[in-house]
Design a protein around this motif. Structure first.
Motif, mmCIF file in Angstrom:
data_model
loop_
_atom_site.group_PDB
_atom_site.id
_atom_site.type_symbol
_atom_site.label_atom_id
_atom_site.label_comp_id
_atom_site.label_asym_id
_atom_site.label_seq_id
_atom_site.Cartn_x
_atom_site.Cartn_y
_atom_site.Cartn_z
ATOM 1 N N UNK A 225 0.827 -1.210 0.000
ATOM 2 C CA UNK A 225 0.000 0.000 0.000
ATOM 3 C C UNK A 225 0.862 1.262 0.000
ATOM 4 N N UNK A 226 0.430 2.256 -0.761
ATOM 5 C CA UNK A 226 1.043 3.585 -0.757
ATOM 6 C C UNK A 226 -0.071 4.562 -0.430
ATOM 7 N N UNK A 227 -0.064 5.110 0.784
ATOM 8 C CA UNK A 227 -1.154 5.956 1.256
ATOM 9 C C UNK A 227 -0.774 7.418 1.062
ATOM 10 N N UNK A 228 -1.661 8.156 0.401
ATOM 11 C CA UNK A 228 -1.471 9.585 0.159
ATOM 12 C C UNK A 228 -2.441 10.379 1.024
ATOM 13 N N UNK A 229 -1.913 11.222 1.896
ATOM 14 C CA UNK A 229 -2.757 12.045 2.756
ATOM 15 C C UNK A 229 -2.569 13.516 2.393
ATOM 16 N N UNK A 230 -3.672 14.215 2.133
ATOM 17 C CA UNK A 230 -3.611 15.601 1.683
ATOM 18 C C UNK A 230 -3.094 16.548 2.766
ATOM 19 N N UNK A 231 -3.383 16.226 4.025
ATOM 20 C CA UNK A 231 -3.013 17.137 5.113
ATOM 21 C C UNK A 231 -1.736 16.669 5.812
ATOM 22 N N UNK A 232 -1.394 17.362 6.886
ATOM 23 C CA UNK A 232 -0.205 17.004 7.651
ATOM 24 C C UNK A 232 -0.562 16.237 8.916
ATOM 25 N N UNK A 233 -1.773 15.675 8.967
ATOM 26 C CA UNK A 233 -2.237 14.949 10.145
ATOM 27 C C UNK A 233 -2.975 13.689 9.714
ATOM 28 N N UNK A 234 -2.791 12.624 10.460
ATOM 29 C CA UNK A 234 -3.493 11.372 10.198
ATOM 30 C C UNK A 234 -4.908 11.416 10.752
ATOM 31 N N UNK A 235 -5.764 10.532 10.235
ATOM 32 C CA UNK A 235 -7.040 10.289 10.894
ATOM 33 C C UNK A 235 -8.282 10.705 10.152
ATOM 34 N N UNK A 236 -8.170 11.654 9.217
ATOM 35 C CA UNK A 236 -9.388 12.089 8.531
ATOM 36 C C UNK A 236 -10.393 12.667 9.514
ATOM 37 N N UNK A 237 -11.516 11.991 9.673
ATOM 38 C CA UNK A 237 -12.572 12.486 10.563
ATOM 39 C C UNK A 237 -12.254 12.260 12.047
#
Length: 582
Positions: free
Chosen positions: A96-108
């Motif tokens: 898996x290669x996970x791309x996160x738009x922000x600088x923090x994990x967790x989303x909601x």
């Protein structure tokens, strides 16, 4: 949690009372609460059917045949759905290669630290016993001890008695009897005739099960109550608070399927309604262990990697993700674990005409406001989640008491969910805090005044999420997409996708597992598994050895014993070939 009435006693004096006596003092009565915080043992979930289903799916993914060529799966979004998918994909042997738009994990479930080092969160997150895939995830990551289980209770503020609460204390007996007894014992919120009419209204759900539950999606909670002849006071006393807690909207909007799904789990599982708090901020205490898990197996996480567009091949399959900074991210398989509203914005034009993707237009996120208020003193709050039953607030908790990392013996930090929030999401933070203080004055009449003449605000944080979890209004179920899409190398994960736990943390985690299951099954079909393919070179080598031995025997240069040893000395041959004459 230990609760006392009237004057404060020492904890030691209170704990000497027999358990039965303590229960009798607090069940079915309106009380003022004085609380000593302590956690309760973790419930035993192993025997429940839903937990066994969660174990079976985890085991299936962990024991899946190793792929000949591990698939590089590019996942957009590092919320619970995306991280869950990444965790289980790595378990199944993929990358898996996970791309996160922000600088923090967790989303909601994201959270941040302020300048004082205090955490503030996107929402007030409660982990129910009826979250089997979440509970299994905690166990697989070896972090179950991070859940702080509270007493098996539900506590409602009494609107007509400021500062007092009505408690539902569940006895430690099997379901559904624990739920039946707790309702029968409480006479403050519903009268006996109202309880009977409510029970009669629920009979079809009990008799006809899940099929009936799903069929009620076209009705709002209010419409269902009218259809079943349930008194309107049940709505006022119970369902308004329940609807706002489940989906941040009122009963005249919420699908009855959501309520029946929750009641079904609570009534069928002994510990289904039991609640736990995480012992700290979700990004560190839950999300990071998932990242550590899949990166240790070769996976990758990229922060601040916002997707600009999904670029397609000529056949409409995904060619790559293009990031806002111009970077191209390529993989074998792609997955969106983004909220439905963002997925709709990024949807490639050729997909928009497909019936599968058109269904997403019937879904949207619900606005939510989460408020944190730090006071200058300790208030007499409760070591539990509380249903405020106010017009503006949904649920709240004293996080300085319920959560280890936020513990403060000298002052309170209340975390409150402001819902429904549609009319407030655009208003200034100061106005929202002022409105919240007026509601808190009703809940703490002897300790909080709206003008701060009593407890004073040290600081506050207002977190606005204009589009949060999928809004579960009546009739939404038919719009929920499956995790597998018509696009051969593209999948969906998220609480809005089709799964039985709806818009919840459990739904997000479960959707990630289901999306992973689809990727694993499709990859196995496309590329085969290592268990079959890895034997091919060895089988070829063994066959060559046998042919050489046969040639040597025929040429008179070796005995038949050499041929026998060549055959039976090869484990690959004996497994791959059947010799019917032996």
């Amino acid at each position: 949690m230990q609760v006392m009435q009237g004057r404060a006693h020492t904890q030691a004096a209170y704990s000497r009372q027999p358990a039965q006596q303590r229960t009798q003092r607090r069940v079915g009565r309106t009380t003022r609460l004085q609380v000593y915080a302590r956690d309760f043992p973790a419930p035993q979930f192993d025997g429940t059917e839903t937990y066994q289903e969660a174990v079976a799916l985890s085991t299936k993914l962990q024991n899946a045949p190793r792929p000949v060529k591990p698939q590089r799966v590019v996942i957009a979004g590092a919320g619970l759905a995306g991280l869950s998918a990444a965790k289980y994909l790595s378990d199944a042997g993929h990358i898996p290669v996970v791309l996160e738009a922000r600088d923090v994990l967790g989303g909601k479930v994201a959270a941040w630290k302020d300048e004082d080092g205090d955490w503030y969160e996107t929402g007030l997150h409660i982990f129910f016993g009826a979250y089997p895939n979440m509970q299994r995830l905690f166990k697989e990551l070896n972090i179950s001890d991070r859940l702080q289980w509270k007493s098996h209770s539900m506590i409602f503020a009494m609107q007509d008695k400021p500062g007092e609460f009505s408690r539902f204390e569940f006895p430690d007996i099997p379901a559904p009897w624990n739920g039946v007894i707790v309702i029968l014992r409480n006479n403050e919120m519903l009268s006996w005739p109202e309880k009977i009419q409510f029970a009669i209204g629920l009979l079809p759900a009990i008799i006809f099960g899940q099929k009936y539950v799903e069929e009620q999606d076209e009705l709002t909670v209010t419409q269902w109550m009218q259809k079943q002849g349930v008194p309107s006071r049940v709505n006022h006393e119970v369902f308004i608070a329940m609807a706002k807690a489940l989906n941040f909207i009122n009963p005249d909007e919420l699908s009855m399927t959501v309520v029946l799904t929750a009641l079904n789990r609570f009534l069928q599982e002994r510990h289904g309604s039991k609640m736990a708090f995480l012992d700290g901020a979700p990004p560190e205490r839950l999300c990071q262990p998932m990242v550590d898990h899949f990166t240790s197996k070769g996976g990758e996480l990229r922060m601040n990697a916002r997707i600009k567009q999904i670029v397609l091949n000529e056949d409409n399959s995904v060619k790559h993700f293009e990031l806002l900074n111009g970077e191209i991210v390529e993989g074998d398989v792609y997955m969106s674990a983004m909220p439905v509203d963002i997925m709709k914005k990024l949807m490639p034009q050729p997909w928009k005409g497909m019936p599968f993707f058109q269904k997403l237009n019937g879904l949207e996120g619900v606005p939510v406001i989460n408020i944190h208020i730090w006071f200058d003193r300790k208030l007499s709050t409760v070591d539990h989640l509380l249903f405020s039953r106010s017009d503006l607030l949904s649920v709240y908790a004293d996080m300085s008491t319920t959560c280890k990392e936020y513990t403060d013996d000298k002052a309170n930090m209340l975390e409150l969910v402001f819902a429904p929030a549609a009319e407030w999401i655009g208003r200034p933070d100061e106005e929202i805090v002022d409105a919240t203080m007026k509601e808190l004055e009703k809940l703490f009449p002897n300790e909080i005044k709206a003008d701060q003449s009593l407890a004073k605000i040290r600081k506050s944080k207002v977190i606005k999420t204009p589009l949060s979890v999928c809004k579960s209004t009546a009739g939404r179920e038919k719009y929920r997409p499956s995790q597998k899409t018509p696009i051969s190398n593209f999948y969906l994960a998220g609480d809005y996708t089709k799964q039985k736990y709806l818009a919840s943390m459990e739904g997000a985690v479960f959707s990630g597992k289901l999306a992973c299951e689809q990727v694993v099954e499709d990859a196995s079909t496309r590329t085969g598994s290592q268990s079959a393919a890895s034997s091919q070179p060895a089988l070829a080598a063994a066959s060559a050895a046998v042919l050489l031995a046969m040639g040597a025997v025929l040429a008179g240069n070796a005995s038949a014993q050499v041929l026998t040893e060549a055959i039976w000395g090869s484990e690959v041959l004996t497994e791959a070939v059947t010799f019917p004459w032996f």
